[in-house]
Scaffold this motif. Sequence first.
Motif, short mmCIF file in Angstrom:
data_model
loop_
_atom_site.label_atom_id
_atom_site.label_comp_id
_atom_site.label_asym_id
_atom_site.label_seq_id
_atom_site.Cartn_x
_atom_site.Cartn_y
_atom_site.Cartn_z
N ASP A 234 0.85 -1.19 0.00
CA ASP A 234 0.00 0.00 0.00
C ASP A 234 0.89 1.24 0.00
O ASP A 234 1.28 1.75 1.05
CB ASP A 234 -0.91 0.00 1.23
N TYR A 235 1.21 1.72 -1.19
CA TYR A 235 2.13 2.85 -1.30
C TYR A 235 1.52 4.15 -0.78
O TYR A 235 2.24 5.07 -0.40
CB TYR A 235 2.57 3.03 -2.76
N PHE B 119 17.31 -2.39 3.01
CA PHE B 119 17.07 -1.00 2.63
C PHE B 119 18.10 -0.04 3.25
O PHE B 119 18.32 1.05 2.72
CB PHE B 119 15.66 -0.59 3.03
N GLY B 120 18.73 -0.46 4.34
CA GLY B 120 19.76 0.38 4.93
C GLY B 120 20.97 0.53 4.04
O GLY B 120 21.79 1.43 4.23
N HIS B 121 21.09 -0.35 3.04
CA HIS B 121 22.21 -0.30 2.10
C HIS B 121 21.84 0.40 0.80
O HIS B 121 22.54 0.26 -0.21
CB HIS B 121 22.70 -1.72 1.80
N MET B 122 20.74 1.15 0.82
CA MET B 122 20.28 1.80 -0.41
C MET B 122 20.30 3.32 -0.29
O MET B 122 19.39 4.02 -0.71
CB MET B 122 18.87 1.30 -0.76
N GLY B 123 21.37 3.80 0.32
CA GLY B 123 21.58 5.24 0.39
C GLY B 123 20.62 5.93 1.35
O GLY B 123 19.94 5.30 2.16
N GLU B 124 20.56 7.24 1.23
CA GLU B 124 19.72 8.04 2.13
C GLU B 124 18.24 7.69 1.95
O GLU B 124 17.49 7.65 2.93
CB GLU B 124 19.94 9.53 1.85
N ASP B 125 17.83 7.44 0.71
CA ASP B 125 16.43 7.05 0.46
C ASP B 125 16.09 5.76 1.21
O ASP B 125 15.01 5.63 1.79
CB ASP B 125 16.18 6.85 -1.03
N GLY B 126 17.02 4.82 1.18
CA GLY B 126 16.79 3.55 1.85
C GLY B 126 16.72 3.70 3.36
O GLY B 126 15.86 3.09 4.02
N ARG B 127 17.60 4.53 3.91
CA ARG B 127 17.60 4.73 5.37
C ARG B 127 16.32 5.44 5.82
O ARG B 127 15.76 5.12 6.87
CB ARG B 127 18.84 5.52 5.78
N GLU B 128 15.86 6.39 5.01
CA GLU B 128 14.59 7.05 5.33
C GLU B 128 13.43 6.05 5.25
O GLU B 128 12.49 6.12 6.05
CB GLU B 128 14.35 8.20 4.35
N PHE B 129 13.53 5.13 4.30
CA PHE B 129 12.46 4.13 4.16
C PHE B 129 12.44 3.19 5.37
O PHE B 129 11.37 2.75 5.79
CB PHE B 129 12.65 3.33 2.87
N THR C 293 5.63 8.87 -0.25
CA THR C 293 6.49 8.88 -1.44
C THR C 293 7.56 7.80 -1.31
O THR C 293 8.37 7.84 -0.39
CB THR C 293 7.17 10.25 -1.62
N VAL C 294 7.54 6.85 -2.24
CA VAL C 294 8.52 5.76 -2.21
C VAL C 294 9.42 5.88 -3.44
O VAL C 294 8.93 5.81 -4.57
CB VAL C 294 7.82 4.38 -2.22
N PRO C 295 10.72 6.09 -3.26
CA PRO C 295 11.64 6.23 -4.40
C PRO C 295 11.61 5.01 -5.31
O PRO C 295 11.30 3.89 -4.87
CB PRO C 295 13.01 6.39 -3.72
N GLU C 296 11.96 5.22 -6.57
CA GLU C 296 11.90 4.15 -7.57
C GLU C 296 12.76 2.95 -7.19
O GLU C 296 12.35 1.80 -7.36
CB GLU C 296 12.33 4.70 -8.93
N ASN C 297 13.96 3.19 -6.67
CA ASN C 297 14.84 2.08 -6.29
C ASN C 297 14.19 1.19 -5.23
O ASN C 297 14.31 -0.04 -5.27
CB ASN C 297 16.17 2.61 -5.76
#
Length: 274
Positions: free
Chosen positions: A55-56, A101-111, A61-65
């Motif tokens: 459920d996005y 997700f912690g290994h996916m940059g700032e977007d991943g850490r925010e997620f 907002t969920v980044p494409e990666n």
Amino acid sequence: MAPTSDLNVFMERIVKCNMITVKKIIAVNLNEKEPQQVYSGGNNQSSRATVHEVDYKKLGTVPENIRLVLQGCSLMAYLVNKAVSTGYLSHGERLSVLYVFGHMGEDGREFVHTVMSFTLNYQYFTTDKFIKKLLSRPISCVKLREQYKSVTAEYGCNCMFKRTKNCYPSPVLHAIKKNSEESSDITLPVSRHVSEEKKQAVYQELNIHAQVQELAEKIVEFRRQKKGIDKSIEKIEKELHVIFDNARIDCMEVSMGMLVRRKKGENYEWVIEI
């Protein structure tokens, strides 16, 4: 635990939950499952539950990666869905989300923070502390399958990653293999002893689909441009034909040299002789 001296402070620190949330926690711990969609694999194939679509809207907002990983890895989608729908993740499940997700940059850490915020005892600074202590490499698919045998048996865990030297399968590959440019934000799942040169080779091999896609798009764009250029040249040549016919000439001196109209078969060609 030592007795508290201030009962009011003690009561304020207790996490407060409504009845719906409490029921969800009880359901999770009793292993009660929501009805699942299933598909029939045929007479000789067993039915397998289908992970509900993430459920996005609730996630924002969920980044494409991040979407690529959720769409490609049924286990990650399952864990995110569980956090959103039940408000509960075990410690091991939280670490699994972090180790991907912690290994996916700032977007991943925010997620990671976004997912954890759905859990009852979420605290920003506690989650951030675990993020800062993140292991150097993302978790492998093998370890995830071992940890979630019952979940992967029910929902499936059969991502078909290309065998690549010096690289092991991990959910982050869903994002890496779709990027047209190398992303330093995503940790490449390779041995810690692999050199930077070999990492580059691994990335290029993983990224072959995106590279071909990018080149194919360039071909289409250049052909479109060529078509427009050819039309412009044809229009200019028609104008030159009119001028040369009216002047009854086949050549004229221009700043670049001598512009010559030559008969070539049934058509003409225009040449600038220097």
